[in-house]
Design a protein around this motif. Structure first.
Motif, short mmCIF file in Angstrom:
data_model
loop_
_atom_site.label_atom_id
_atom_site.label_comp_id
_atom_site.label_asym_id
_atom_site.label_seq_id
_atom_site.Cartn_x
_atom_site.Cartn_y
_atom_site.Cartn_z
N SER A 1 0.85 -1.19 0.00
CA SER A 1 0.00 0.00 0.00
C SER A 1 0.88 1.24 0.00
N LYS B 1 -4.75 1.02 -5.30
CA LYS B 1 -6.04 0.34 -5.56
C LYS B 1 -7.20 1.32 -5.54
N SER B 2 -7.39 2.02 -4.44
CA SER B 2 -8.42 3.06 -4.38
C SER B 2 -7.80 4.31 -3.77
N GLU C 1 -5.22 -4.87 3.15
CA GLU C 1 -4.70 -5.24 1.83
C GLU C 1 -3.94 -6.56 1.89
#
Length: 933
Positions: A270, A288-289, A334
């Motif tokens: 992350s 990812k987001s 994650e």
């Protein structure tokens, strides 16, 4: 950091230089020689020994003055920010010889950025963050080409709406004057929407063609613009962003059992981006987001901040402040797919941040962080006057911003450097836990928040794997389990919507059920005791998991009382758990009698009381309880609670005491109950087979009759999940083994062959000729007849794949009529009629005509005169004791042939050496059948 170099922007003689200092550890004294070389300059081998022992300065020429720099913490690449572009220098190694290589760089990419002048940048594994006074832009450099795109040495524009945005900006500049200040409104664009920001980003490749990583296009992730505070525009520092930082967190494998962390290259898990205004800090997650995770409100105006996986350190003019961060909570989700399940949990990312401590320093100017050290730079006389005061227009206009580096005075006193060791995570964790003990009796949300902060502190330290020694890791893991236990205690005693989290936290703590129960306060009188939902949920779920843990009689009684008070409907299920094996049956029955049995669970209460009576040896009470309900009702009760019959201990199937008793007294009920469990997906096929083998005390290679009864019941029930051919194989193999070894079943079969034929479509009616074939055979035991009939019935059924049985018929000898019947039946199903006729003529002539009447039909009708008629005539010629049987069979055959054939064809198939008087009646009938018709 890879490369082990120091890079700096230097100013000398009004010229700005970008230099990287490498091999600096080899410099022995101040007078040691220093090698200066240009980036990418090829070093000759003869200089290798000189380079090995001296520091080198690598100069990186740029067409524009460098404003800011950033080094990638993962790969060591260097990104340099200029007025309208960013230049990427890839870290390289020049190999001098086999033993020595030197650090070098290659200018591999130019990122052109219009309409934003960077004052700070941050670069990490392809992610680029750019910050101006009031704007932040985050993009990702993509290395995989889209639509077969190939790299070129000219610009790739990645933003289409730029022209319109530029026009708007130019119009804004024209409107600005000494009397007006135009402020653009605040804006936050996430993901693909950030492409609408109006900031143009284009790529220009400058590296060599064989470079390993090429960046082809740009993915926009975040754009945020802030509006200045007009009320305080006079002070420029009040309206500027600072402390831009990208923080990576890598895959650790500490919290997942199935990951292998043997790879040398770290995998990015992350990525987080932090930037700050003087009074507010912002933390975003960008992998990812893209989402805003935390907002930090500072009690004083901040000057600089640094983000670590554990803390956010912020300096004001006189204070060093420390705040909690949520990076580890986001990264845990994650990394571990089981977070937020009944197995594992983690405090939420949305939990409010809090300040941990404030330390006083005078004149703080700068801060940086390395491992567990915070490095502070202070100045004793911070009241120095600014170089000049800018106009409001200059302060608020982003495009007019310029960066000026003021040369320091010749002699400036009062600077101090402090290196502060951060407190160890374990020590800080213990302090937080000790402080939480003040809430021990209340267990409020504040206590949960504090313990969650302590948990995340330890979790973040564990995820920072590169900084851990083996002893530290063990200590942290112990603190991690301890924190999970404390959180489990909180959620188990606090009646809230998150009470269910007691289960995963207790699981992560490694505490046994007995240890958890020992932490419960049992001092309250029974009449006033109130058990919260979290504890009930944990105990109930743990008892359902078939844990290999047996509670003591005392703890078992407390658990039963707990459910009697809080969840009385669950009491029968609780008593069936193997963990409560030591419960006193009298105590259990006393609680069961208090239950309201008017509901649908009355049969379950009855069965539980019967099981307890059986455990006490009270057979009369057992029989009375079992007679209350019908057999079908009892089956439904076993479906509600399979552990009345089947339990698991240490991964092995263990039949319950009630199942063993039913095997001897009511085997049909036992088989029907297990069949009901399988039908309702409460037990698998292999588990059911293992259950009956263990129950009957048989080895793996020996099949008890009760298991055969269960297989037959499966066929009758036509279960959808049962593979028919596999079940046929099990049954036929067992039937054949018993017939070939003359082994009788160990118990009386529950169903006869007639029962199966009448109840199950897979068992077919046995062919008539088979019964005639066996009519002269006398077996010693009727059980053999039953096995033979069942085998023959299966072979005569519509679903059986006859080819599958052929390899297993070898042990069944054809010397006996029973074995012969099976072999002939098998060949018949395979349409080997001629061979079957030969066998029957030789072994059992009386069965030939019934066989022909049943099998020689339609397409096989010709075998009457092509095969059977010549064979019978030949047998009669040979004579013998069976001549009369052959003669009667011949007459039957002639009657059939005379009906089927025309006169001419009939004459042609008759034997030439036969007696005319014998065949004359058949010839006469054949000649007259047309007129008769």
């Amino acid at each position: 950091m890879p490369g082990d170099y120091l890079v700096a922007i230097e100013e000398k003689n009004k010229a700005t230089f970008l230099r990287a200092y490498v091999n600096w550890r080899s410099k022995r004294t101040e007078s040691s020689r220093v090698c200066i070389r240009l980036v990418g300059h090829k070093v000759e081998a003869p200089f290798s020994q000189t380079l090995r022992d001296q520091m080198s300065i690598v100069e990186m020429p740029l067409s524009e003055a460098p404003l800011c720099i950033s080094c990638c913490p993962a790969k060591g690449d260097l990104l340099v920010g200029c007025t309208n572009k960013l230049v990427l220098f890839s870290l390289k190694y020049q190999i001098i010889n086999e033993d020595f290589s030197i650090v070098d760089f290659e200018r591999s990419l130019i990122i052109h950025i219009d309409n934003i002048t960077p004052i700070e940048i941050s670069f990490c594994v392809g992610y680029v963050a750019v910050m101006s006074d009031l704007e932040v832009l985050i993009v990702k450099l993509e290395s995989d080409p889209k639509n077969g795109e190939s790299i070129s040495h000219y610009s790739h524009e990645t933003n289409k709406p730029v022209k319109q945005a530029e026009g708007t900006r130019n119009e804004t500049l024209q409107l600005e004057s000494d009397d007006f200040v135009i402020c653009q409104k605040p804006m936050e664009l996430l993901g693909e929407k950030s492409e609408q920001s109006g900031v143009s980003v284009t790529l220009e490749s400058t590296g060599l063609a064989d470079e390993k990583i090429k960046y082809f296009h740009v993915q926009h992730l975040l754009y945020r613009r802030f509006a200045p505070d007009i009320s305080s525009y006079v002070l420029s520092d009040d309206i500027k962003l600072h402390s831009l930082q990208l923080l990576p967190i890598y895959q650790t494998g500490f919290f997942t059992s199935d990951r292998k962390n043997s790879s040398q290259e770290k995998e990015l898990l992350s990525l987080f981006c932090f930037f700050s205004l003087p009074h507010v800090g912002y933390l975003y997650m960008v992998v990812k987001s893209v989402e805003l995770m935390s907002v930090y409100q500072y009690p004083e105006k901040s000057q600089q901040a640094v983000l670590t996986p554990q803390f956010l350190h912020v300096i004001t003019s006189n204070n060093l402040q420390c705040f909690t961060v949520r990076c580890s909570a986001a990264a845990a989700r994650e990394e571990d797919p089981y977070v937020d399940t009944t197995l594992k949990a983690c405090p939420p990312v949305s939990m409010d941040v809090c300040a941990l401590r404030i330390q006083l320093f005078i004149g703080l100017k700068a801060i940086c962080h390395f491992k567990n050290h915070v490095v502070l730079l202070t100045k004793a006389n911070p009241e120095a006057a600014p170089e000049r005061r800018e106009s409001p227009k200059r302060l608020l206009s982003r495009t007019g911003t310029s960066v000026k580096l003021k040369a320091p005075p010749a002699a400036e006193a009062g600077w101090n450097l402090y290196i502060v060791n951060t407190i160890s995570p374990v020590q800080l964790y213990k302090e937080m836990v000790d402080y939480s003990n003040t809430y021990k009796t209340a267990k409020t949300q504040g206590c949960i928040h504090l313990l969650s902060e302590a948990h995340l502190l330890v979790r973040a330290a564990l995820m920072d794997a590169g900084q851990l020694e083996p002893g530290e890791k063990a200590e942290l893991l112990e603190a991690f389990k301890d924190s999970c236990g404390h959180l489990g205690d909180c959620y188990s005693r606090l009646d809230s919507q998150h009470s269910h989290l007691a289960l995963p936290y207790y699981k992560m703590s490694g505490l046994s059920m007995a240890e958890v129960l020992a932490r419960v306060d049992w001092t309250v009188e029974d009449a006033l005791q109130k058990y919260e939902r979290g504890l009930i949920f944990y105990i109930n779920h743990s008892l359902y998991e078939n844990l290999d843990e047996e509670l003591s009689e005392e703890l078992a009684a407390k658990v039963v009382h707990m459910f009697h008070v809080a969840e009385p409907k669950q009491l029968p299920h609780v008593l069936c758990s193997p963990s409560l094996k030591n419960i006193n049956p009298l105590t259990a029955v006393s609680y069961l009698r208090k239950l309201d049995t008017s509901g649908s669970s009355s049969v379950l209460v009855t069965l539980t009381k019967a099981a307890m009576a059986l455990r006490m040896g009270d057979l009369d009470t057992y029989r009375n309880e079992m007679e209350i309900h019908s057999e079908m009702k009892l089956v439904s009760g076993f479906i509600l609670e399979p552990r009345l019959l089947i339990q698991q201990r240490k991964g092995q199937i263990v039949p319950a005491e009630l199942a063993a008793h039913l095997k001897d007294t009511q085997p049909a009920l036992l088989v029907a109950s297990v069949l009901g469990l399988q039908k309702n997906n409460k037990i698998g096929i292999e588990e059911a087979d293992s259950f009956f083998k263990v129950l009957c005390g048989k080895d793996e290679d020996k099949i008890p009759q009760l298991l055969v009864d269960f297989w037959e019941a499966q066929l009758v029930a036509c279960l959808p999940d049962v593979v028919l051919q596999e079940l046929f194989f099990k049954l036929t193999s067992q039937y054949i083994w018993r017939l070939s070894t003359r082994q009788p079943p160990d118990t009386i079969p529950l169903r006869t062959s007639k029962d199966l034929i009448n109840a199950c479509g897979h068992y077919g009616l046995i062919y008539p000729w088979v019964n005639i074939l066996l009519s002269s055979d006398s077996l010693a035991d009727k059980n053999y007849t039953e096995d033979l009939s069942k085998l023959q019935s299966l072979m005569c059924g519509p679903s059986f794949d006859i080819a599958s049985i052929v390899p297993f018929l070898e042990p069944l000898s054809e010397d006996t009529l029973s074995g012969l019947s099976v072999h002939v039946l098998c060949r018949t199903r395979l349409k080997e009629y001629e061979q079957c006729i030969d066998t029957l003529l030789e072994r059992c002539p009386e069965a030939v005509i019934p066989y022909a009447n049943h099998e020689l039909k339609e397409d096989n009708r010709t075998l009457w005169w092509k095969k059977l008629l010549p064979e019978l005539c030949q047998k009669i010629k040979c004579g013998g004791e069976k001549n009369q049987l052959y003669l009667s069979s011949l007459k039957e055959t002639l009657s059939v042939v005379a009906v089927e054939l025309e006169l001419r064809d009939f004459v042609n198939v008759l034997p030439e050496d036969g007696t005319a008087a014998f065949f004359l009646p058949y010839l006469l009938y054949c000649s007259q059948k047309k007129s008769l018709t």
